[in-house]
Write a protein that holds these residues in place. Structure first.
Motif, PDB file in Angstrom:
ATOM      1  N   THR A 253      65.383   6.722 -48.428  1.00  0.00           N
ATOM      2  CA  THR A 253      65.650   7.924 -47.638  1.00  0.00           C
ATOM      3  C   THR A 253      65.954   9.111 -48.527  1.00  0.00           C
ATOM      4  OG1 THR A 253      66.462   6.574 -45.804  1.00  0.00           O
ATOM      5  CG2 THR A 253      67.100   8.891 -45.808  1.00  0.00           C
ATOM      6  N   LEU A 254      66.777   8.917 -49.541  1.00  0.00           N
ATOM      7  CA  LEU A 254      67.092  10.016 -50.462  1.00  0.00           C
ATOM      8  C   LEU A 254      65.826  10.578 -51.113  1.00  0.00           C
ATOM      9  CD1 LEU A 254      70.358   8.757 -52.180  1.00  0.00           C
ATOM     10  CD2 LEU A 254      70.093  10.853 -50.838  1.00  0.00           C
TER      11      LEU A 254
ATOM     12  N   ALA B  42      64.319  14.164 -49.926  1.00  0.00           N
ATOM     13  CA  ALA B  42      64.350  15.206 -50.956  1.00  0.00           C
ATOM     14  C   ALA B  42      62.955  15.804 -51.133  1.00  0.00           C
ATOM     15  CB  ALA B  42      64.876  14.653 -52.280  1.00  0.00           C
ATOM     16  N   LEU B  43      61.935  14.950 -51.171  1.00  0.00           N
ATOM     17  CA  LEU B  43      60.564  15.448 -51.267  1.00  0.00           C
ATOM     18  C   LEU B  43      60.190  16.278 -50.037  1.00  0.00           C
ATOM     19  CD1 LEU B  43      58.821  12.269 -52.753  1.00  0.00           C
ATOM     20  CD2 LEU B  43      59.360  14.408 -53.946  1.00  0.00           C
TER      21      LEU B  43
ATOM     22  N   LYS C  76      58.891  11.399 -37.516  1.00  0.00           N
ATOM     23  CA  LYS C  76      59.608  12.542 -36.933  1.00  0.00           C
ATOM     24  C   LYS C  76      60.845  12.929 -37.731  1.00  0.00           C
ATOM     25  CE  LYS C  76      61.257   9.383 -33.473  1.00  0.00           C
ATOM     26  NZ  LYS C  76      60.727   8.800 -32.279  1.00  0.00           N
ATOM     27  N   THR C  77      61.513  11.975 -38.375  1.00  0.00           N
ATOM     28  CA  THR C  77      62.684  12.332 -39.178  1.00  0.00           C
ATOM     29  C   THR C  77      62.265  13.060 -40.458  1.00  0.00           C
ATOM     30  OG1 THR C  77      62.703  10.083 -40.080  1.00  0.00           O
ATOM     31  CG2 THR C  77      64.209  10.552 -38.256  1.00  0.00           C
ATOM     32  N   GLN C  78      61.119  12.701 -41.019  1.00  0.00           N
ATOM     33  CA  GLN C  78      60.637  13.414 -42.186  1.00  0.00           C
ATOM     34  C   GLN C  78      60.210  14.831 -41.808  1.00  0.00           C
ATOM     35  OE1 GLN C  78      56.835  12.511 -44.012  1.00  0.00           O
ATOM     36  NE2 GLN C  78      57.815  12.481 -46.030  1.00  0.00           N
TER      37      GLN C  78
ATOM     38  N   VAL D  22      59.233  20.401 -49.654  1.00  0.00           N
ATOM     39  CA  VAL D  22      58.106  20.941 -48.885  1.00  0.00           C
ATOM     40  C   VAL D  22      58.616  22.017 -47.928  1.00  0.00           C
ATOM     41  CG1 VAL D  22      56.350  20.408 -47.132  1.00  0.00           C
ATOM     42  CG2 VAL D  22      56.651  18.886 -49.103  1.00  0.00           C
ATOM     43  N   GLY D  23      59.750  21.766 -47.304  1.00  0.00           N
ATOM     44  CA  GLY D  23      60.353  22.753 -46.401  1.00  0.00           C
ATOM     45  C   GLY D  23      60.705  24.051 -47.108  1.00  0.00           C
TER      46      GLY D  23
END
Length: 185
Positions: free
Chosen positions: A45-46, A50-51, A117-119, A55-56
């Protein structure tokens, strides 16, 4: 604090009944090493979030803040609709099982989160709260852990007793509230 709490809440709710939560249940039942599975989920998850956060941040440079707010609200509304469609888990973990519980969990969680969806929520939240990038990553990771650790610890016992249709409905209502709140402020 808004970045941390919004990220934690959004991901914890989105994760309920998600394929990665089902994956946590399957891994818990197969390996019966809860701490190792939890550490694998945390590491995957980390890295994944983080990746996604980076992107965001990249997206944020291209979009106007008002558009980001509307996009984030729209994503919450879309997640509300998505919550009403339960995920199913494909039985792909057999080929990774030979690597042990940590590596299997890490690889499967990382891959399962791709395009999830969480990503997507992490991408949009990082774009919205670009100045609080690490709080977003901490929040989305905390939300993921809050949703998955109980599944790993309780395993099959708790999963059989929870009416997932109600959980998905309540989660959808919460996401509609998050979307409305995002538009309001």
């Amino acid at each position: 604090m808004e970045a941390l709490t919004t990220s934690t809440l959004a991901v914890a709710i989105a994760e309920i009944g998600d394929k990665t939560q089902l994956l946590a249940l399957v891994l818990s039942c197969r390996f019966r090493t809860p701490l190792t599975i939890i550490l694998g989920i945390l590491a995957a998850t980390l890295l994944n979030h983080a990746l996604a956060g980076w992107v965001g941040v990249w997206i944020q440079h291209w979009l106007d803040p008002d558009w980001l707010r509307w996009l984030l609200a729209a994503s919450f509304f879309a997640m509300a609709a998505w919550m009403l469609i339960p995920d199913r888990l494909d039985d792909e973990d057999g080929r990774f099982r030979r690597f042990g519980p940590f590596i299997t969990t890490f690889v499967l969680f990382f891959l399962a989160e791709m395009g999830d969806k969480t990503q997507l929520a992490t991408v949009l939240l990082a774009a919205r709260f670009v100045e609080d990038f690490w709080l977003v990553i901490a929040g989305t990771t905390l939300g993921m852990m809050a949703a998955n650790v109980p599944v790993v610890l309780l395993g099959r016992k708790g999963a059989e007793r929870i009416p997932m249709k109600w959980v998905h409905g309540a989660s959808a209502v919460i996401f509609v509230g998050l979307g409305a709140t995002t538009l309001w402020w």
